[in-house]
Enzyme design. Structure first.
Site, mmCIF file in Angstrom:
data_model
loop_
_atom_site.group_PDB
_atom_site.id
_atom_site.type_symbol
_atom_site.label_atom_id
_atom_site.label_comp_id
_atom_site.label_asym_id
_atom_site.label_seq_id
_atom_site.Cartn_x
_atom_site.Cartn_y
_atom_site.Cartn_z
ATOM 1 N N GLU A 69 40.256 32.962 53.108
ATOM 2 C CA GLU A 69 40.357 32.594 51.685
ATOM 3 C C GLU A 69 40.023 33.740 50.681
ATOM 4 O O GLU A 69 40.030 34.545 49.591
ATOM 5 C CB GLU A 69 41.399 31.570 50.585
ATOM 6 C CG GLU A 69 42.572 31.619 51.479
ATOM 7 C CD GLU A 69 42.894 30.521 49.919
ATOM 8 O OE1 GLU A 69 43.514 29.086 50.761
ATOM 9 O OE2 GLU A 69 43.438 30.138 49.312
ATOM 10 N N GLN A 100 32.107 37.788 49.402
ATOM 11 C CA GLN A 100 31.672 39.165 48.882
ATOM 12 C C GLN A 100 32.637 39.909 48.253
ATOM 13 O O GLN A 100 32.706 40.639 47.607
ATOM 14 C CB GLN A 100 31.009 39.942 50.062
ATOM 15 C CG GLN A 100 29.757 39.962 51.107
ATOM 16 C CD GLN A 100 29.427 38.245 51.742
ATOM 17 O OE1 GLN A 100 30.546 37.854 52.065
ATOM 18 N NE2 GLN A 100 28.523 37.852 51.308
HETATM 19 N N1 CAA Z 1 47.811 40.479 41.652
HETATM 20 C C1 CAA Z 1 48.761 41.594 42.301
HETATM 21 N N2 CAA Z 1 48.891 42.628 41.889
HETATM 22 C C2 CAA Z 1 47.412 43.309 42.844
HETATM 23 C C3 CAA Z 1 46.066 41.864 42.730
HETATM 24 C C4 CAA Z 1 46.166 41.237 42.135
HETATM 25 N N3 CAA Z 1 45.782 39.981 42.110
HETATM 26 N N4 CAA Z 1 45.017 42.939 43.966
HETATM 27 C C5 CAA Z 1 45.114 44.188 43.482
HETATM 28 N N5 CAA Z 1 46.775 43.741 42.809
HETATM 29 C C6 CAA Z 1 47.339 45.747 43.638
HETATM 30 C C7 CAA Z 1 47.102 46.644 42.799
HETATM 31 O O1 CAA Z 1 47.515 46.817 41.464
HETATM 32 C C8 CAA Z 1 47.427 47.882 43.725
HETATM 33 O O2 CAA Z 1 48.671 48.012 43.313
HETATM 34 P P1 CAA Z 1 49.336 49.327 43.095
HETATM 35 O O3 CAA Z 1 49.328 50.097 44.872
HETATM 36 O O4 CAA Z 1 50.624 49.737 42.953
HETATM 37 O O5 CAA Z 1 48.350 50.010 42.363
HETATM 38 C C9 CAA Z 1 47.470 47.060 45.011
HETATM 39 O O6 CAA Z 1 47.853 45.823 44.805
HETATM 40 C C10 CAA Z 1 46.489 47.329 45.963
HETATM 41 O O7 CAA Z 1 45.077 46.881 45.168
HETATM 42 P P2 CAA Z 1 43.574 47.580 45.034
HETATM 43 O O8 CAA Z 1 43.286 49.033 45.380
HETATM 44 O O9 CAA Z 1 42.462 46.662 44.145
HETATM 45 O O10 CAA Z 1 43.714 46.916 47.250
HETATM 46 P P3 CAA Z 1 42.440 47.264 47.859
HETATM 47 O O11 CAA Z 1 43.374 47.582 49.201
HETATM 48 O O12 CAA Z 1 41.343 47.698 47.483
HETATM 49 O O13 CAA Z 1 41.471 45.323 48.219
HETATM 50 C C11 CAA Z 1 41.172 43.184 47.876
HETATM 51 C C12 CAA Z 1 42.198 44.135 47.563
HETATM 52 C C13 CAA Z 1 40.604 42.248 46.783
HETATM 53 C C14 CAA Z 1 40.245 43.829 49.047
HETATM 54 C C15 CAA Z 1 42.076 42.886 49.305
HETATM 55 O O14 CAA Z 1 42.418 43.286 50.352
HETATM 56 C C16 CAA Z 1 41.545 40.533 49.287
HETATM 57 O O15 CAA Z 1 42.213 40.179 48.325
HETATM 58 N N6 CAA Z 1 41.190 41.021 50.586
HETATM 59 C C17 CAA Z 1 40.622 39.927 51.202
HETATM 60 C C18 CAA Z 1 41.798 38.953 52.234
HETATM 61 C C19 CAA Z 1 41.740 37.916 51.568
HETATM 62 O O16 CAA Z 1 41.911 36.986 51.157
HETATM 63 N N7 CAA Z 1 42.049 36.854 52.920
HETATM 64 C C20 CAA Z 1 42.258 35.945 53.302
HETATM 65 C C21 CAA Z 1 43.790 35.154 53.908
HETATM 66 S S1 CAA Z 1 44.221 33.770 53.950
HETATM 67 C C22 CAA Z 1 42.918 32.557 54.375
HETATM 68 O O17 CAA Z 1 41.068 32.866 55.248
HETATM 69 C C23 CAA Z 1 43.437 31.109 54.295
HETATM 70 C C24 CAA Z 1 43.521 29.948 55.052
HETATM 71 O O18 CAA Z 1 42.917 30.644 56.737
HETATM 72 C C25 CAA Z 1 43.116 28.485 55.015
#
Ligand code: CAA
Length: 422
Positions: free
Chosen positions: A366, A370
């Site tokens: 999730e 980092q």
């Molecule tokens: N809410 C709404 N919109 C959001 C947001 C949020 N919290 N965070 C970002 N956005 C939007 C931004 O506003 C942006 O929108 P626009 O393109 O319209 O401007 C867009 O999303 C892109 O945002 P970023 O530029 O911040 O995106 P990024 O690519 O730089 O990185 C990140 C974002 C935080 C690294 C994200 O990719 C992330 O959270 N990565 C981790 C993925 C993850 O958590 N995976 C887990 C899988 S599930 C799991 O593991 C569960 C399980 O098995 C039990």
């Protein structure tokens, strides 16, 4: 963020039911299912019968609409007995949130009541082999074909895969777009071309399956496009994680409390030098630190969940903080708990070794811790403009005018000029 943390009677009742099920159906079988790497269907049935899957489903779709705080409390209780079962429960919320937050009325009517009744389990398919932390770099595609989408590719780390009936699958629908590239689409078990391939052999959380899901020209009706509008998938994924991260953080609080409880009992009864080891100051320090950190994590999770329930829109930072802090705490507490068990803790004869193995994944899934720290820092930097006036002069800045009309510059070093005009 200062929300009231209100424990409703309903939330307390749901948590009490979860505790009862955890002690009756989860804990007694945790070691067996961990060894066999099997899902605890008996406990899941008890959870369904007790109406606990209704916790996170809104009332109008057959749920209790009890909110994220109640979800956290229930998850904590289940995870205390078996962290793997904690996530086996919470992942149903993770997979349902895209529908709850972004689905059309018809989609909610179709899927949410079945989930609330515990008739259908859910999974969340975001990560891929080459797209983990970089969640926008997906390769699984969904191509339009008349009234259908055709999904092609593979997903990695699908928790609950095989057990689940409903999969929220994040696919590329517009490879040419930067910000509207991804859409979330529901795929139901049994759809031709959809299969569970590799079942992972894991270090921990062995009581819940984690699998590869394969999509070999899977045709699904356009009805299954969450929200009915393509390109909303990344937003749905991020909004989902904001709601789900307090859940995984609650799993971590349960895991930490479970390890602490075991260590406390062991330390109180294990005797060395003619005394229980809990009477030795170095062991006491460990126990005290474990308890303090677990309690701090618990209240951070509750505060975050209460803020989400209060409808605050800016909970991203807190969700990341609670996930990161609680899961780091769970790993630390489990590590110290093994230390208190000494050599016996290293062996599988006692349940503490399982707590240690189960804890590690919490810092990874999730969103790695980092990534959480990156999200926290990005949000802190966004908020900095509100604090700008606290440091009037930064070396290299030429001149700035402040609200009170004062100016600062390299010559006056900020303070005196601002003070004189204020
Ligand atoms: N809410 C709404 N919109 C959001 C947001 C949020 N919290 N965070 C970002 N956005 C939007 C931004 O506003 C942006 O929108 P626009 O393109 O319209 O401007 C867009 O999303 C892109 O945002 P970023 O530029 O911040 O995106 P990024 O690519 O730089 O990185 C990140 C974002 C935080 C690294 C994200 O990719 C992330 O959270 N990565 C981790 C993925 C993850 O958590 N995976 C887990 C899988 S599930 C799991 O593991 C569960 C399980 O098995 C039990």
């Amino acid at each position: 963020m200062r929300e009231n943390i209100v424990f409703s009677e309903q939330a307390k009742e749901l948590a009490a039911k979860a505790r009862e099920i955890a002690e009756k159906h989860v804990r007694p079988n945790a070691a067996k299912y961990d060894k066999l790497q099997q899902y605890n269907y008996d406990a899941a049935k008890a959870v369904a019968e007790a109406g606990l899957f209704k916790t996170f489903i809104p009332k109008q779709y057959g749920g209790h609409g009890a909110g994220i705080l109640a979800l956290a409390m229930v998850t904590e209780e289940l995870a205390k007995a078996d962290s793997g079962f904690g996530v086996a429960f919470a992942v149903n919320a993770l997979g349902s949130f895209p529908i709850i937050l972004g689905g059309t009325e018809e989609q909610k009517q179709k899927w949410l009541p079945q989930i609330a009744r515990g008739e259908k389990f859910v999974a969340f398919c975001l990560s891929e082999k080459f797209a983990g932390s970089d969640a926008s770099g997906l390769a699984v595609t969904a191509e339009e074909d008349g009234d259908h989408y055709v999904i092609r590719g593979e997903k990695k780390w699908t928790t609950n895969g095989g057990v689940a009936d409903i999969y929220s699958v994040f696919c590329v629908t517009d490879p040419t777009s930067k910000s509207r590239r991804i859409s979330a689409i529901v795929v139901e078990k049994g759809t031709p071309g959809f299969s569970v391939k590799k079942v992972e052999d894991k270090m921990g959380i062995r009581t819940v399956p984690v699998v590869e899901t394969h999509f070999d020209n899977v045709r699904v009706p356009k009805f299954n496009l969450i929200g009915g509008r393509p390109g909303m998938g990344f937003t749905h994924a991020m909004q989902t994680l904001d709601c789900a991260r307090p859940g995984v953080a609650a799993q971590a609080v349960g895991a930490a409390q479970g390890a602490l409880d075991l260590a406390l009992v062991y330390a109180s009864r294990r005797r060395q030098f003619d005394a229980p080891i809990s009477s030795f100051q170095m062991v006491q320090k460990m126990l005290a630190d474990m308890a303090m950190k677990t309690e701090a994590a618990r209240w951070l999770v509750y505060a975050t969940a209460a803020a989400v329930d209060a409808g605050r829109k800016d909970t991203t930072k807190m969700a990341a903080m609670s996930k990161c802090f609680a899961t780091d705490t769970a790993m630390e507490v489990a590590t110290d708990a093994v230390q208190i068990f000494g050599g016996y803790g290293f062996m599988e004869d006692y349940p503490i070794a399982k707590c240690f193995r189960d804890a590690k994944i919490l810092q990874i899934y999730e969103g790695t811790n980092q990534v959480q720290r990156m999200v926290i820092a990005r949000n802190l930097v966004k908020e900095v403009s509100e604090l700008s006036h606290l440091v009037p002069y930064i070396p290299g800045e030429v001149q700035q005018t402040y609200k009170n009309g004062g100016t600062i510059s390299a010559e006056n070093q900020g303070q005196p000029a601002v003070a004189a005009k204020a």
